[in-house]
Design a protein around this motif. Structure first.
Motif, mmCIF file in Angstrom:
data_model
loop_
_atom_site.group_PDB
_atom_site.id
_atom_site.type_symbol
_atom_site.label_atom_id
_atom_site.label_comp_id
_atom_site.label_asym_id
_atom_site.label_seq_id
_atom_site.Cartn_x
_atom_site.Cartn_y
_atom_site.Cartn_z
ATOM 1 N N LEU A 1 -11.833 -0.093 2.385
ATOM 2 C CA LEU A 1 -12.656 0.729 1.520
ATOM 3 C C LEU A 1 -11.803 1.253 0.368
ATOM 4 C CD1 LEU A 1 -15.451 2.057 1.205
ATOM 5 C CD2 LEU A 1 -14.574 3.989 2.503
ATOM 6 N N GLY A 2 -12.287 1.096 -0.867
ATOM 7 C CA GLY A 2 -11.565 1.552 -2.044
ATOM 8 C C GLY A 2 -10.682 0.502 -2.690
ATOM 9 N N ASP A 3 -10.459 -0.631 -2.010
ATOM 10 C CA ASP A 3 -9.639 -1.694 -2.602
ATOM 11 C C ASP A 3 -10.326 -2.291 -3.820
ATOM 12 O OD1 ASP A 3 -7.676 -1.440 -0.675
ATOM 13 O OD2 ASP A 3 -8.092 -3.366 0.302
ATOM 14 N N CYS A 4 -9.530 -2.642 -4.811
ATOM 15 C CA CYS A 4 -10.021 -3.366 -5.972
ATOM 16 C C CYS A 4 -9.515 -4.792 -5.859
ATOM 17 C CB CYS A 4 -9.567 -2.690 -7.265
ATOM 18 S SG CYS A 4 -10.422 -1.104 -7.489
ATOM 19 N N VAL A 5 -10.422 -5.739 -6.084
ATOM 20 C CA VAL A 5 -10.167 -7.150 -5.814
ATOM 21 C C VAL A 5 -10.187 -7.940 -7.107
ATOM 22 C CG1 VAL A 5 -11.015 -9.178 -4.550
ATOM 23 C CG2 VAL A 5 -11.230 -6.902 -3.524
ATOM 24 N N SER A 6 -9.206 -8.804 -7.256
ATOM 25 C CA SER A 6 -9.136 -9.703 -8.405
ATOM 26 C C SER A 6 -9.450 -11.101 -7.916
ATOM 27 C CB SER A 6 -7.739 -9.657 -9.023
ATOM 28 O OG SER A 6 -7.660 -10.591 -10.076
ATOM 29 N N GLU A 7 -10.462 -11.692 -8.487
ATOM 30 C CA GLU A 7 -10.884 -13.033 -8.061
ATOM 31 C C GLU A 7 -10.255 -14.132 -8.894
ATOM 32 O OE1 GLU A 7 -12.343 -13.310 -5.316
ATOM 33 O OE2 GLU A 7 -12.868 -11.212 -5.112
ATOM 34 N N GLY A 8 -9.470 -13.792 -9.866
ATOM 35 C CA GLY A 8 -8.770 -14.794 -10.648
ATOM 36 C C GLY A 8 -9.655 -15.679 -11.494
ATOM 37 N N GLY A 9 -10.751 -15.130 -12.023
ATOM 38 C CA GLY A 9 -11.603 -15.899 -12.929
ATOM 39 C C GLY A 9 -12.509 -16.892 -12.236
ATOM 40 N N ARG B 1 0.846 -1.195 0.000
ATOM 41 C CA ARG B 1 0.000 0.000 0.000
ATOM 42 C C ARG B 1 0.883 1.247 0.000
ATOM 43 N NH1 ARG B 1 -5.324 -1.188 0.906
ATOM 44 N NH2 ARG B 1 -5.773 -3.261 1.737
ATOM 45 N N ASP B 2 0.370 2.337 -0.598
ATOM 46 C CA ASP B 2 1.117 3.601 -0.581
ATOM 47 C C ASP B 2 0.817 4.354 0.713
ATOM 48 O OD1 ASP B 2 -1.357 4.919 -0.919
ATOM 49 O OD2 ASP B 2 -1.024 5.292 -3.048
ATOM 50 N N ASP B 3 1.309 5.579 0.826
ATOM 51 C CA ASP B 3 1.140 6.376 2.045
ATOM 52 C C ASP B 3 -0.316 6.701 2.351
ATOM 53 O OD1 ASP B 3 3.869 6.358 2.424
ATOM 54 O OD2 ASP B 3 4.185 8.317 1.489
ATOM 55 N N THR B 4 -1.183 6.679 1.333
ATOM 56 C CA THR B 4 -2.607 6.961 1.547
ATOM 57 C C THR B 4 -3.394 5.711 1.914
ATOM 58 O OG1 THR B 4 -3.299 6.601 -0.752
ATOM 59 C CG2 THR B 4 -2.469 8.814 -0.177
ATOM 60 N N GLY B 5 -2.767 4.545 1.825
ATOM 61 C CA GLY B 5 -3.437 3.286 2.112
ATOM 62 C C GLY B 5 -3.960 2.577 0.877
ATOM 63 N N ALA B 6 -3.845 3.218 -0.289
ATOM 64 C CA ALA B 6 -4.292 2.595 -1.542
ATOM 65 C C ALA B 6 -3.304 1.507 -1.952
ATOM 66 C CB ALA B 6 -4.388 3.645 -2.644
ATOM 67 N N VAL B 7 -3.812 0.484 -2.619
ATOM 68 C CA VAL B 7 -2.966 -0.601 -3.103
ATOM 69 C C VAL B 7 -2.063 -0.044 -4.205
ATOM 70 C CG1 VAL B 7 -2.921 -2.847 -4.251
ATOM 71 C CG2 VAL B 7 -4.654 -2.372 -2.503
ATOM 72 N N PRO C 1 -4.046 -2.507 -7.777
ATOM 73 C CA PRO C 1 -4.361 -1.091 -7.960
ATOM 74 C C PRO C 1 -5.600 -0.984 -8.857
ATOM 75 C CG PRO C 1 -2.008 -1.468 -8.266
ATOM 76 C CD PRO C 1 -2.669 -2.823 -8.198
ATOM 77 N N CYS C 2 -6.485 -0.068 -8.555
ATOM 78 C CA CYS C 2 -7.738 0.025 -9.314
ATOM 79 C C CYS C 2 -7.531 0.387 -10.777
ATOM 80 C CB CYS C 2 -8.690 0.997 -8.635
ATOM 81 S SG CYS C 2 -9.306 0.362 -7.057
ATOM 82 N N ALA C 3 -6.361 0.917 -11.138
ATOM 83 C CA ALA C 3 -6.054 1.217 -12.536
ATOM 84 C C ALA C 3 -5.826 -0.061 -13.335
ATOM 85 C CB ALA C 3 -4.823 2.122 -12.632
ATOM 86 N N GLU C 4 -5.654 -1.196 -12.644
ATOM 87 C CA GLU C 4 -5.491 -2.491 -13.302
ATOM 88 C C GLU C 4 -6.841 -3.202 -13.375
ATOM 89 O OE1 GLU C 4 -2.442 -4.852 -11.407
ATOM 90 O OE2 GLU C 4 -1.029 -3.170 -11.403
#
Length: 161
Positions: free
Chosen positions: A45-53, A26-32, A70-73
Protein backbone atom coordinates in the motif's frame (compact mmCIF):
# COMPACT_ATOMS: atom_id res chain seq x y z
CA UNK A 1 5.16 -17.35 -8.15
CA UNK A 2 3.28 -15.05 -10.47
CA UNK A 3 0.38 -12.68 -10.10
CA UNK A 4 -1.96 -11.65 -12.84
CA UNK A 5 -2.39 -8.00 -13.69
CA UNK A 6 -5.14 -6.16 -15.49
CA UNK A 7 -6.52 -2.65 -15.86
CA UNK A 8 -10.16 -1.65 -16.08
CA UNK A 9 -11.37 0.87 -18.71
CA UNK A 10 -9.30 1.71 -20.61
CA UNK A 11 -7.44 -1.53 -20.46
CA UNK A 12 -3.70 -0.98 -20.12
CA UNK A 13 -1.04 -3.60 -19.89
CA UNK A 14 0.75 -3.81 -16.55
CA UNK A 15 4.00 -5.54 -17.27
CA UNK A 16 6.14 -6.96 -14.51
CA UNK A 17 9.85 -6.66 -15.02
CA UNK A 18 11.99 -9.78 -14.93
CA UNK A 19 14.50 -8.65 -12.36
CA UNK A 20 16.54 -6.57 -14.81
CA UNK A 21 17.38 -3.86 -12.30
CA UNK A 22 18.49 -3.50 -8.72
CA UNK A 23 16.28 -4.44 -5.79
CA UNK A 24 14.29 -1.51 -4.40
CA UNK A 25 15.29 -0.16 -0.99
CA UNK A 26 12.64 0.79 1.58
CA UNK A 27 13.11 3.27 4.44
CA UNK A 28 12.24 2.65 8.10
CA UNK A 29 8.55 3.40 7.42
CA UNK A 30 8.38 0.89 4.56
CA UNK A 31 8.18 3.54 1.83
CA UNK A 32 10.30 3.04 -1.28
CA UNK A 33 13.48 5.10 -0.80
CA UNK A 34 15.43 3.90 -3.84
CA UNK A 35 13.86 2.72 -7.09
CA UNK A 36 14.24 -0.90 -8.10
CA UNK A 37 12.38 -4.15 -8.50
CA UNK A 38 10.38 -6.02 -5.89
CA UNK A 39 8.74 -9.42 -5.96
CA UNK A 40 5.10 -9.08 -7.02
CA UNK A 41 4.11 -10.40 -3.58
CA UNK A 42 6.02 -7.52 -1.94
CA UNK A 43 4.12 -4.65 -3.55
CA UNK A 44 2.64 -2.62 -0.68
CA UNK A 45 0.00 0.00 0.00
CA UNK A 46 1.39 3.41 -1.01
CA UNK A 47 3.96 2.05 -3.47
CA UNK A 48 4.37 3.91 -6.74
CA UNK A 49 4.94 1.67 -9.74
CA UNK A 50 6.79 2.38 -12.96
CA UNK A 51 5.69 0.25 -15.87
CA UNK A 52 8.44 1.40 -18.19
CA UNK A 53 6.21 2.69 -20.99
CA UNK A 54 3.98 -0.37 -21.41
CA UNK A 55 1.54 -0.04 -24.27
CA UNK A 56 -2.24 -0.27 -24.03
CA UNK A 57 -3.65 -3.76 -24.32
CA UNK A 58 -6.65 -5.85 -23.29
CA UNK A 59 -4.35 -8.73 -22.42
CA UNK A 60 -3.97 -10.05 -18.88
CA UNK A 61 -0.30 -10.60 -18.09
CA UNK A 62 1.35 -12.56 -15.29
CA UNK A 63 3.99 -10.63 -13.37
CA UNK A 64 6.65 -11.81 -10.97
CA UNK A 65 8.68 -8.60 -10.51
CA UNK A 66 7.46 -5.01 -10.34
CA UNK A 67 9.48 -1.79 -10.70
CA UNK A 68 8.74 0.57 -7.78
CA UNK A 69 9.99 4.13 -7.34
CA UNK A 70 9.70 6.80 -4.64
CA UNK A 71 6.39 8.57 -5.27
CA UNK A 72 8.24 11.90 -5.66
CA UNK A 73 9.61 10.46 -8.93
CA UNK A 74 7.64 10.01 -12.15
CA UNK A 75 5.52 6.84 -12.05
CA UNK A 76 2.67 5.16 -13.91
CA UNK A 77 0.51 3.91 -11.03
CA UNK A 78 0.09 4.04 -7.26
CA UNK A 79 -1.11 1.29 -4.93
CA UNK A 80 -4.22 2.70 -3.24
CA UNK A 81 -5.76 -0.42 -1.70
CA UNK A 82 -4.80 -4.00 -0.84
CA UNK A 83 -7.25 -6.71 0.26
CA UNK A 84 -7.65 -10.48 0.37
CA UNK A 85 -10.24 -12.56 -1.46
CA UNK A 86 -12.19 -15.19 0.49
CA UNK A 87 -10.56 -18.56 1.16
CA UNK A 88 -11.76 -21.67 -0.61
CA UNK A 89 -11.21 -23.35 -3.94
CA UNK A 90 -10.00 -21.19 -6.81
CA UNK A 91 -13.25 -19.68 -8.16
CA UNK A 92 -11.98 -19.24 -11.73
CA UNK A 93 -10.26 -16.42 -13.57
CA UNK A 94 -13.43 -14.46 -14.36
CA UNK A 95 -14.66 -14.60 -10.74
CA UNK A 96 -11.26 -13.51 -9.39
CA UNK A 97 -11.04 -10.62 -11.88
CA UNK A 98 -14.62 -9.59 -11.07
CA UNK A 99 -14.01 -9.64 -7.32
CA UNK A 100 -10.74 -7.73 -7.76
CA UNK A 101 -12.42 -5.06 -9.88
CA UNK A 102 -15.34 -4.79 -7.45
CA UNK A 103 -13.08 -4.36 -4.42
CA UNK A 104 -10.86 -1.81 -6.13
CA UNK A 105 -13.90 0.11 -7.38
CA UNK A 106 -15.22 0.21 -3.81
CA UNK A 107 -11.96 1.68 -2.45
CA UNK A 108 -11.51 4.22 -5.27
CA UNK A 109 -13.59 7.19 -4.03
CA UNK A 110 -12.18 7.15 -0.50
CA UNK A 111 -8.60 7.36 -1.79
CA UNK A 112 -9.13 9.74 -4.72
CA UNK A 113 -11.78 11.96 -3.14
CA UNK A 114 -14.14 11.59 -6.11
CA UNK A 115 -16.41 8.84 -7.38
CA UNK A 116 -14.93 6.66 -10.12
CA UNK A 117 -17.61 7.84 -12.57
CA UNK A 118 -16.71 11.49 -11.93
CA UNK A 119 -12.94 10.98 -11.99
CA UNK A 120 -10.45 11.39 -14.82
CA UNK A 121 -8.38 8.66 -13.13
CA UNK A 122 -8.61 4.92 -13.64
CA UNK A 123 -7.52 1.79 -11.82
CA UNK A 124 -5.95 -1.57 -12.45
CA UNK A 125 -5.38 -4.69 -10.39
CA UNK A 126 -2.84 -7.33 -9.52
CA UNK A 127 -4.71 -10.47 -8.55
CA UNK A 128 -3.99 -14.15 -7.86
CA UNK A 129 -3.67 -16.69 -10.65
CA UNK A 130 -4.81 -20.27 -10.20
CA UNK A 131 -1.15 -21.24 -9.79
CA UNK A 132 -0.49 -18.69 -7.02
CA UNK A 133 -3.86 -19.40 -5.35
CA UNK A 134 -3.22 -23.14 -5.11
CA UNK A 135 0.55 -23.17 -4.78
CA UNK A 136 1.17 -20.23 -2.47
CA UNK A 137 -2.20 -19.64 -0.78
CA UNK A 138 -2.31 -16.25 -2.57
CA UNK A 139 -5.58 -14.35 -2.05
CA UNK A 140 -4.25 -10.79 -2.23
CA UNK A 141 -5.55 -8.15 -4.63
CA UNK A 142 -3.53 -4.96 -5.20
CA UNK A 143 -5.40 -1.92 -6.54
CA UNK A 144 -3.37 0.52 -8.66
CA UNK A 145 -4.46 4.07 -9.47
CA UNK A 146 -3.63 5.19 -13.01
CA UNK A 147 -3.81 8.54 -14.79
CA UNK A 148 -4.72 7.76 -18.43
CA UNK A 149 -3.08 11.08 -19.42
CA UNK A 150 0.32 9.63 -18.52
CA UNK A 151 2.91 9.43 -15.79
CA UNK A 152 2.51 11.47 -12.60
CA UNK A 153 4.81 12.77 -9.88
CA UNK A 154 3.66 12.67 -6.26
CA UNK A 155 0.63 10.94 -4.79
CA UNK A 156 -2.86 11.07 -6.24
CA UNK A 157 -4.40 10.58 -2.78
CA UNK A 158 -7.14 13.18 -2.39
CA UNK A 159 -6.65 14.44 -5.96
CA UNK A 160 -10.45 14.76 -6.34
CA UNK A 161 -10.24 14.52 -10.10
Amino acid sequence: MKRAASIVLPLLLLVGLTGCGPTAVRDDTGAVATAGTVDAFSVALGDCVSEGGAEASEEVVEVSQVEVVPCAESHDSEVYAVFDLADGEFPGDEAVMGSADEGCYGAFAEFVGAAYEDSTLDFGTYFPTEESWNGFDDREVVCLLVDPAGAVTGTLKGAAR
